[in-house]
Design a protein around this motif. Structure first.
Motif, PDB file in Angstrom:
ATOM      1  N   ALA A   4     -73.307  10.582 -16.663  1.00  0.00           N
ATOM      2  CA  ALA A   4     -72.637  10.374 -15.380  1.00  0.00           C
ATOM      3  C   ALA A   4     -73.494   9.489 -14.493  1.00  0.00           C
ATOM      4  CB  ALA A   4     -72.392  11.707 -14.690  1.00  0.00           C
ATOM      5  N   SER A   5     -72.829   8.897 -13.497  1.00  0.00           N
ATOM      6  CA  SER A   5     -73.562   8.095 -12.527  1.00  0.00           C
ATOM      7  C   SER A   5     -73.181   8.529 -11.117  1.00  0.00           C
ATOM      8  CB  SER A   5     -73.296   6.607 -12.725  1.00  0.00           C
ATOM      9  OG  SER A   5     -71.935   6.303 -12.500  1.00  0.00           O
ATOM     10  N   LEU A   6     -74.089   8.274 -10.197  1.00  0.00           N
ATOM     11  CA  LEU A   6     -73.916   8.611  -8.784  1.00  0.00           C
ATOM     12  C   LEU A   6     -74.214   7.379  -7.964  1.00  0.00           C
ATOM     13  CD1 LEU A   6     -73.744  10.596  -6.311  1.00  0.00           C
ATOM     14  CD2 LEU A   6     -76.202  10.985  -6.657  1.00  0.00           C
ATOM     15  N   GLU A   7     -73.316   7.061  -7.043  1.00  0.00           N
ATOM     16  CA  GLU A   7     -73.616   6.024  -6.056  1.00  0.00           C
ATOM     17  C   GLU A   7     -73.843   6.698  -4.718  1.00  0.00           C
ATOM     18  OE1 GLU A   7     -72.184   1.925  -3.887  1.00  0.00           O
ATOM     19  OE2 GLU A   7     -70.686   3.048  -5.039  1.00  0.00           O
ATOM     20  N   VAL A   8     -75.034   6.543  -4.191  1.00  0.00           N
ATOM     21  CA  VAL A   8     -75.395   7.093  -2.884  1.00  0.00           C
ATOM     22  C   VAL A   8     -75.133   6.013  -1.843  1.00  0.00           C
ATOM     23  CG1 VAL A   8     -77.265   8.026  -1.465  1.00  0.00           C
ATOM     24  CG2 VAL A   8     -77.133   8.598  -3.914  1.00  0.00           C
ATOM     25  N   GLY A   9     -74.302   6.346  -0.848  1.00  0.00           N
ATOM     26  CA  GLY A   9     -73.917   5.360   0.156  1.00  0.00           C
ATOM     27  C   GLY A   9     -72.842   4.451  -0.381  1.00  0.00           C
ATOM     28  N   CYS A  10     -71.788   5.027  -0.910  1.00  0.00           N
ATOM     29  CA  CYS A  10     -70.782   4.243  -1.630  1.00  0.00           C
ATOM     30  C   CYS A  10     -69.819   3.478  -0.730  1.00  0.00           C
ATOM     31  CB  CYS A  10     -69.996   5.134  -2.583  1.00  0.00           C
ATOM     32  SG  CYS A  10     -68.878   6.291  -1.783  1.00  0.00           S
ATOM     33  N   GLY A  11     -69.830   3.738   0.576  1.00  0.00           N
ATOM     34  CA  GLY A  11     -68.912   3.009   1.447  1.00  0.00           C
ATOM     35  C   GLY A  11     -67.484   3.138   0.973  1.00  0.00           C
ATOM     36  N   GLU A  12     -66.802   2.011   0.854  1.00  0.00           N
ATOM     37  CA  GLU A  12     -65.385   2.006   0.479  1.00  0.00           C
ATOM     38  C   GLU A  12     -65.145   2.334  -0.992  1.00  0.00           C
ATOM     39  OE1 GLU A  12     -66.973  -0.542   1.944  1.00  0.00           O
ATOM     40  OE2 GLU A  12     -66.207  -0.444   3.992  1.00  0.00           O
ATOM     41  N   GLY A  13     -66.200   2.405  -1.801  1.00  0.00           N
ATOM     42  CA  GLY A  13     -66.050   2.786  -3.195  1.00  0.00           C
ATOM     43  C   GLY A  13     -65.954   1.633  -4.173  1.00  0.00           C
ATOM     44  N   VAL A  14     -66.276   0.429  -3.738  1.00  0.00           N
ATOM     45  CA  VAL A  14     -66.156  -0.746  -4.600  1.00  0.00           C
ATOM     46  C   VAL A  14     -67.072  -0.634  -5.821  1.00  0.00           C
ATOM     47  CG1 VAL A  14     -66.484  -3.251  -4.736  1.00  0.00           C
ATOM     48  CG2 VAL A  14     -65.408  -2.231  -2.715  1.00  0.00           C
ATOM     49  N   ILE A  15     -68.334  -0.305  -5.609  1.00  0.00           N
ATOM     50  CA  ILE A  15     -69.278  -0.202  -6.724  1.00  0.00           C
ATOM     51  C   ILE A  15     -68.979   1.036  -7.556  1.00  0.00           C
ATOM     52  CG2 ILE A  15     -71.709   0.116  -7.348  1.00  0.00           C
ATOM     53  CD1 ILE A  15     -72.380  -1.687  -4.918  1.00  0.00           C
ATOM     54  N   ALA A  16     -68.646   2.152  -6.907  1.00  0.00           N
ATOM     55  CA  ALA A  16     -68.291   3.373  -7.656  1.00  0.00           C
ATOM     56  C   ALA A  16     -67.126   3.102  -8.597  1.00  0.00           C
ATOM     57  CB  ALA A  16     -67.967   4.507  -6.688  1.00  0.00           C
ATOM     58  N   GLU A  17     -66.154   2.346  -8.137  1.00  0.00           N
ATOM     59  CA  GLU A  17     -65.014   1.996  -8.975  1.00  0.00           C
ATOM     60  C   GLU A  17     -65.471   1.172 -10.184  1.00  0.00           C
ATOM     61  OE1 GLU A  17     -60.591   0.313  -8.141  1.00  0.00           O
ATOM     62  OE2 GLU A  17     -62.232  -0.929  -7.373  1.00  0.00           O
ATOM     63  N   LYS A  18     -66.387   0.236  -9.968  1.00  0.00           N
ATOM     64  CA  LYS A  18     -66.914  -0.572 -11.076  1.00  0.00           C
ATOM     65  C   LYS A  18     -67.731   0.294 -12.040  1.00  0.00           C
ATOM     66  CE  LYS A  18     -67.004  -4.914  -8.508  1.00  0.00           C
ATOM     67  NZ  LYS A  18     -65.856  -5.526  -9.137  1.00  0.00           N
ATOM     68  N   LEU A  19     -68.506   1.235 -11.503  1.00  0.00           N
ATOM     69  CA  LEU A  19     -69.267   2.144 -12.360  1.00  0.00           C
ATOM     70  C   LEU A  19     -68.332   2.960 -13.238  1.00  0.00           C
ATOM     71  CD1 LEU A  19     -71.954   3.428  -9.824  1.00  0.00           C
ATOM     72  CD2 LEU A  19     -72.367   1.961 -11.820  1.00  0.00           C
ATOM     73  N   HIS A  20     -67.178   3.316 -12.694  1.00  0.00           N
ATOM     74  CA  HIS A  20     -66.219   4.131 -13.444  1.00  0.00           C
ATOM     75  C   HIS A  20     -65.669   3.396 -14.663  1.00  0.00           C
ATOM     76  CE1 HIS A  20     -62.531   6.526 -14.201  1.00  0.00           C
ATOM     77  NE2 HIS A  20     -63.391   7.496 -13.964  1.00  0.00           N
ATOM     78  N   ARG A  21     -65.755   2.092 -14.684  1.00  0.00           N
ATOM     79  CA  ARG A  21     -65.344   1.329 -15.875  1.00  0.00           C
ATOM     80  C   ARG A  21     -66.311   1.558 -17.030  1.00  0.00           C
ATOM     81  NH1 ARG A  21     -64.347  -4.263 -12.600  1.00  0.00           N
ATOM     82  NH2 ARG A  21     -62.717  -3.442 -11.227  1.00  0.00           N
ATOM     83  N   ARG A  22     -67.538   1.966 -16.704  1.00  0.00           N
ATOM     84  CA  ARG A  22     -68.584   2.161 -17.720  1.00  0.00           C
ATOM     85  C   ARG A  22     -68.819   3.633 -18.046  1.00  0.00           C
ATOM     86  NH1 ARG A  22     -73.896  -0.260 -19.244  1.00  0.00           N
ATOM     87  NH2 ARG A  22     -74.437   1.161 -20.906  1.00  0.00           N
ATOM     88  N   TRP A  23     -68.792   4.481 -17.038  1.00  0.00           N
ATOM     89  CA  TRP A  23     -69.047   5.904 -17.207  1.00  0.00           C
ATOM     90  C   TRP A  23     -67.793   6.701 -16.861  1.00  0.00           C
ATOM     91  CZ3 TRP A  23     -72.859   2.725 -15.186  1.00  0.00           C
ATOM     92  CH2 TRP A  23     -74.070   2.708 -15.891  1.00  0.00           C
ATOM     93  N   ASP A  24     -67.539   7.732 -17.646  1.00  0.00           N
ATOM     94  CA  ASP A  24     -66.375   8.578 -17.371  1.00  0.00           C
ATOM     95  C   ASP A  24     -66.554   9.366 -16.079  1.00  0.00           C
ATOM     96  OD1 ASP A  24     -65.006   7.774 -19.632  1.00  0.00           O
ATOM     97  OD2 ASP A  24     -65.913   9.338 -20.871  1.00  0.00           O
ATOM     98  N   ALA A  25     -67.748   9.879 -15.873  1.00  0.00           N
ATOM     99  CA  ALA A  25     -68.008  10.725 -14.709  1.00  0.00           C
ATOM    100  C   ALA A  25     -68.820   9.934 -13.680  1.00  0.00           C
ATOM    101  CB  ALA A  25     -68.765  11.983 -15.114  1.00  0.00           C
ATOM    102  N   VAL A  26     -68.189   9.632 -12.563  1.00  0.00           N
ATOM    103  CA  VAL A  26     -68.841   8.886 -11.490  1.00  0.00           C
ATOM    104  C   VAL A  26     -68.582   9.623 -10.182  1.00  0.00           C
ATOM    105  CG1 VAL A  26     -68.894   6.730 -10.174  1.00  0.00           C
ATOM    106  CG2 VAL A  26     -68.573   6.673 -12.660  1.00  0.00           C
ATOM    107  N   VAL A  27     -69.650   9.773  -9.415  1.00  0.00           N
ATOM    108  CA  VAL A  27     -69.535  10.368  -8.082  1.00  0.00           C
ATOM    109  C   VAL A  27     -69.969   9.317  -7.072  1.00  0.00           C
ATOM    110  CG1 VAL A  27     -70.338  12.182  -6.520  1.00  0.00           C
ATOM    111  CG2 VAL A  27     -69.977  12.693  -8.956  1.00  0.00           C
ATOM    112  N   GLY A  28     -69.144   9.105  -6.064  1.00  0.00           N
ATOM    113  CA  GLY A  28     -69.483   8.253  -4.931  1.00  0.00           C
ATOM    114  C   GLY A  28     -69.670   9.129  -3.716  1.00  0.00           C
ATOM    115  N   LEU A  29     -70.743   8.921  -3.001  1.00  0.00           N
ATOM    116  CA  LEU A  29     -71.101   9.795  -1.885  1.00  0.00           C
ATOM    117  C   LEU A  29     -71.398   8.964  -0.653  1.00  0.00           C
ATOM    118  CD1 LEU A  29     -73.520  12.727  -2.038  1.00  0.00           C
ATOM    119  CD2 LEU A  29     -74.176  10.792  -0.647  1.00  0.00           C
ATOM    120  N   ASP A  30     -70.922   9.406   0.494  1.00  0.00           N
ATOM    121  CA  ASP A  30     -71.240   8.742   1.762  1.00  0.00           C
ATOM    122  C   ASP A  30     -71.094   9.755   2.895  1.00  0.00           C
ATOM    123  OD1 ASP A  30     -71.702   6.726   3.797  1.00  0.00           O
ATOM    124  OD2 ASP A  30     -71.024   5.262   2.316  1.00  0.00           O
TER     125      ASP A  30
END
Length: 161
Positions: A4-30
């Motif tokens: 899984a991956s975690l984006e800290v400070g994900c804002g609108e979720g642009v990078i979290a969405e891109k991470l989700h293309r690579r990892w099934d479990a992604v958490v975006g936090l802000d």
């Protein structure tokens, strides 16, 4: 949640969405913000939640990859924030900040934030490339450093549990 991956400070979720293309479990936090919740609905896939980078609501070594883009310069306690990211990360940490004094100089050259000597509102912390690498080395082994103008991006491997 390894894998899984975690984006800290994900804002609108642009990078979290891109991470989700690579990892099934992604958490975006802000931080709590009703506007972000609306943005997150437009980017399904990652799990989004509101929390502080100073106190991440996860167990130790839970995520393979932690990503935090343009966040540490905003934290009142960047040491605590970085340590929290390293605590919940099991393998990799990718972090970026504006490269100083270049970032502020560019602001001044373009007439932005002149009364604040080019300091962008909300930027509480400032690092040169060298000082940021040293900062990240306090939690992991720096593997690569990139400097797309005018930022510093560091990839570090985190120590095993």
């Amino acid at each position: 949640m390894l894998g899984a991956s975690l984006e800290v400070g994900c804002g609108e979720g642009v990078i979290a969405e891109k991470l989700h293309r690579r990892w099934d479990a992604v958490v975006g936090l802000d931080l709590p913000d009703a506007g972000l919740r609306a943005d997150w609905r437009e980017r399904p896939g990652p799990q989004y939640l509101h929390a502080s980078a100073h106190e991440l609501p996860f167990d130790d070594k839970l995520f393979d990859v932690i990503v935090s883009v343009e966040v540490l310069e905003h934290l009142t306690d960047p040491v605590k924030g970085l340590r929290e990211m390293a605590r919940v990360g099991a393998r990799h940490l990718v972090v970026s900040v504006p490269r100083e004094p270049i970032f502020r100089g560019c602001n001044l050259l373009t007439g932005r934030y002149v009364k604040d000597l080019g300091n962008t509102p909300g930027h509480l912390n400032h690092w040169s490339k060298r000082s940021f690498v040293r900062f990240v080395q306090t939690v992991g082994e720096v593997r690569e450093v990139h400097n797309p103008f005018p930022w510093t991006i560091v990839w570090a491997e985190l120590p095993p549990a």
